[in-house]
Write an enzyme that holds these catalytic residues in place. Structure first.
Site, PDB file in Angstrom:
ATOM      1  N   ASN A   7       0.861  -1.186   0.000  1.00 20.51           N
ATOM      2  CA  ASN A   7       0.000   0.000   0.000  1.00 20.51           C
ATOM      3  C   ASN A   7       0.897   1.236   0.000  1.00 20.51           C
ATOM      4  O   ASN A   7       1.490   1.572   1.024  1.00 20.51           O
ATOM      5  CB  ASN A   7      -0.891  -0.034   1.253  1.00 20.51           C
ATOM      6  CG  ASN A   7      -1.728   1.215   1.405  1.00 20.51           C
ATOM      7  OD1 ASN A   7      -1.808   2.040   0.491  1.00 20.51           O
ATOM      8  ND2 ASN A   7      -2.355   1.362   2.562  1.00 20.51           N
ATOM      9  N   LYS A   9       0.060   4.251  -0.275  1.00 17.27           N
ATOM     10  CA  LYS A   9      -0.629   5.415   0.319  1.00 17.27           C
ATOM     11  C   LYS A   9      -0.450   6.654  -0.575  1.00 17.27           C
ATOM     12  O   LYS A   9      -0.351   6.506  -1.789  1.00 17.27           O
ATOM     13  CB  LYS A   9      -0.140   5.648   1.749  1.00 17.27           C
ATOM     14  CG  LYS A   9      -0.203   4.366   2.590  1.00 17.27           C
ATOM     15  CD  LYS A   9      -0.058   4.620   4.055  1.00 17.27           C
ATOM     16  CE  LYS A   9      -0.029   3.285   4.788  1.00 17.27           C
ATOM     17  NZ  LYS A   9      -0.050   3.430   6.227  1.00 17.27           N
ATOM     18  N   HIS A  96      -9.478   0.548   4.980  1.00 16.18           N
ATOM     19  CA  HIS A  96      -8.203   0.779   5.668  1.00 16.18           C
ATOM     20  C   HIS A  96      -8.450   1.692   6.858  1.00 16.18           C
ATOM     21  O   HIS A  96      -9.281   2.605   6.792  1.00 16.18           O
ATOM     22  CB  HIS A  96      -7.193   1.414   4.702  1.00 16.18           C
ATOM     23  CG  HIS A  96      -5.806   1.464   5.251  1.00 16.18           C
ATOM     24  ND1 HIS A  96      -5.412   2.423   6.145  1.00 16.18           N
ATOM     25  CD2 HIS A  96      -4.739   0.654   5.060  1.00 16.18           C
ATOM     26  CE1 HIS A  96      -4.140   2.206   6.477  1.00 16.18           C
ATOM     27  NE2 HIS A  96      -3.711   1.133   5.825  1.00 16.18           N
ATOM     28  N   GLU A  98      -6.946   4.152   7.941  1.00 16.12           N
ATOM     29  CA  GLU A  98      -6.805   5.594   7.658  1.00 16.12           C
ATOM     30  C   GLU A  98      -8.067   6.142   6.990  1.00 16.12           C
ATOM     31  O   GLU A  98      -8.429   7.305   7.192  1.00 16.12           O
ATOM     32  CB  GLU A  98      -5.551   5.825   6.788  1.00 16.12           C
ATOM     33  CG  GLU A  98      -4.284   5.642   7.612  1.00 16.12           C
ATOM     34  CD  GLU A  98      -3.054   5.222   6.831  1.00 16.12           C
ATOM     35  OE1 GLU A  98      -3.042   5.348   5.594  1.00 16.12           O
ATOM     36  OE2 GLU A  98      -2.099   4.750   7.473  1.00 16.12           O
ATOM     37  N   GLU A 168      -5.225  -5.554  10.523  1.00 12.67           N
ATOM     38  CA  GLU A 168      -4.261  -4.484  10.751  1.00 12.67           C
ATOM     39  C   GLU A 168      -4.580  -3.792  12.077  1.00 12.67           C
ATOM     40  O   GLU A 168      -5.430  -2.879  12.114  1.00 12.67           O
ATOM     41  CB  GLU A 168      -4.335  -3.458   9.622  1.00 12.67           C
ATOM     42  CG  GLU A 168      -4.018  -4.028   8.261  1.00 12.67           C
ATOM     43  CD  GLU A 168      -3.481  -2.959   7.333  1.00 12.67           C
ATOM     44  OE1 GLU A 168      -2.359  -3.115   6.860  1.00 12.67           O
ATOM     45  OE2 GLU A 168      -4.174  -1.955   7.115  1.00 12.67           O
ATOM     46  N   GLY A 174       2.216   2.065  10.830  1.00  7.35           N
ATOM     47  CA  GLY A 174       3.100   3.216  10.680  1.00  7.35           C
ATOM     48  C   GLY A 174       3.738   3.663  11.985  1.00  7.35           C
ATOM     49  O   GLY A 174       4.312   4.748  12.056  1.00  7.35           O
ATOM     50  N   SER A 213       3.439  -2.265  10.418  1.00  4.02           N
ATOM     51  CA  SER A 213       4.898  -2.200  10.618  1.00  4.02           C
ATOM     52  C   SER A 213       5.585  -3.533  10.326  1.00  4.02           C
ATOM     53  O   SER A 213       6.539  -3.899  11.000  1.00  4.02           O
ATOM     54  CB  SER A 213       5.222  -1.718  12.033  1.00  4.02           C
ATOM     55  OG  SER A 213       4.680  -0.416  12.238  1.00  4.02           O
TER      56      SER A 213
HETATM   57  C1  PEP Z   1      -0.789  -0.121   6.125  1.00  2.00           C
HETATM   58  O1  PEP Z   1      -0.967   1.061   5.991  1.00  2.00           O
HETATM   59  O2  PEP Z   1      -1.606  -0.931   5.653  1.00  2.00           O
HETATM   60  C2  PEP Z   1       0.394  -0.559   6.855  1.00  2.00           C
HETATM   61  C3  PEP Z   1       0.433  -1.782   7.287  1.00  2.00           C
HETATM   62  O3  PEP Z   1       1.373   0.385   7.053  1.00  2.00           O
HETATM   63  P1  PEP Z   1       2.820   0.141   7.725  1.00  2.00           P
HETATM   64  O4  PEP Z   1       3.375  -1.127   7.131  1.00  2.00           O
HETATM   65  O5  PEP Z   1       3.614   1.341   7.330  1.00  2.00           O
HETATM   66  O6  PEP Z   1       2.596   0.027   9.183  1.00  2.00           O
END
Ligand code: PEP
Length: 253
Positions: A7, A9, A96, A98, A168, A174, A213
């Site tokens: 992703n 973003k 997601h 976000e 997630e 993040g 992460s």
């Molecule tokens: C995500 O945004 O789906 C995600 C897992 O981000 P990150 O790997 O940066 O934590």
């Protein structure tokens, strides 16, 4: 099926996206990937660039990061699932955290998007996950299961075979903080239980990927878990060497 989805973003210029895709094409041969399907989710404005660059690379799929549930109409600034499919996308990330946190997407909106994506033959990557307070209160298993149940309302067994679920934990996205392998496995097994209630044996074939992460230094243990079928990767998907290393780790798992 194992899935590694990146992703991107709201990152990458056209040139950066081009370079990233060209590196993935050069490195990730079908032999190297084995049973791993790689999905990249560039910003929507770069979707057709990705589709064009990957036209001869079916093992590298393209996803949108979001889509609107309506087909066409007066929704300024939105892009519909129908338009994403028309542009050549294979998949779409839905719900997601976000989107939920910054754009107010409710469970009901997420559900409409899932139904619309399936209607357009886009593979929905349905994201669920708890915030820290919910985990601290010990309510994460029931809360995330309910989130997934609402996201899948009305999804029939026939259509369900195209689903990908992404767990997630919001506190891990993040932040550099990852769920432990045991925490991920516990949640994935719990969610597979719901998929079994809804879809029977098909549940064993539906990928449930982990996101939060995830990077080469912690992925091997996560990917080794019985119910972790891949990863949804944010930050590390922007670094070609890291994303490729994750594909190798998933292949080996
Ligand atoms: C995500 O945004 O789906 C995600 C897992 O981000 P990150 O790997 O940066 O934590």
């Amino acid at each position: 099926m194992k899935i590694l989805a990146g992703n991107w973003k709201m990152n990458t210029s056209f040139e950066e996206g081009y370079n990233l895709i060209e590196t993935l094409k050069a490195e990730l041969s079908p032999e190297r990937l084995g049973d791993v399907v790689v999905v990249i989710a560039p910003p929507s404005i770069q979707l057709t660039q990705a589709v064009d660059l990957l036209v001869d690379y079916p093992e590298l799929a393209v996803a949108a990061q979001n889509g609107h549930a309506g087909d066409y109409g007066a929704f300024t600034g939105e892009v519909s699932m129908a338009q994403l499919a028309d542009a050549g996308a294979d998949a779409v990330i839905i719900g997601h955290s976000e989107r939920r946190q910054f754009f107010g997407e409710s469970d009901s909106v997420v559900n409409k998007k899932v139904l619309s994506a399936l209607e357009q033959e886009l593979r929905p990557i349905v994201c669920v996950g708890e915030v820290l307070e919910v985990r601290k209160a010990g309510k994460h298993l029931s809360a995330v299961k309910e989130q997934l149940r609402l996201a899948l309302e009305g999804v029939s067994g026939d259509l369900a075979e195209n689903l990908v679920i992404a767990y997630e934990p919001v506190w891990a996205i993040g932040t550099g903080e990852t769920a432990t392998a045991a925490q991920a496995q516990e949640m994935h097994a719990h969610l597979r239980g719901l998929l079994r209630e809804l879809y029977g044996d098909l549940a064993d074939h539906l990928p449930i990927v982990y996101g939060g992460s995830c990077k080469p230094s912690n992925a091997a243990e996560l990917f080794a878990q019985a119910d972790v079928n891949g990863g949804l990767i944010g930050g590390a998907s922007l670094v070609a060497a890291d994303f490729i290393a994750l594909a190798d780790l998933l292949h080996k798992s």
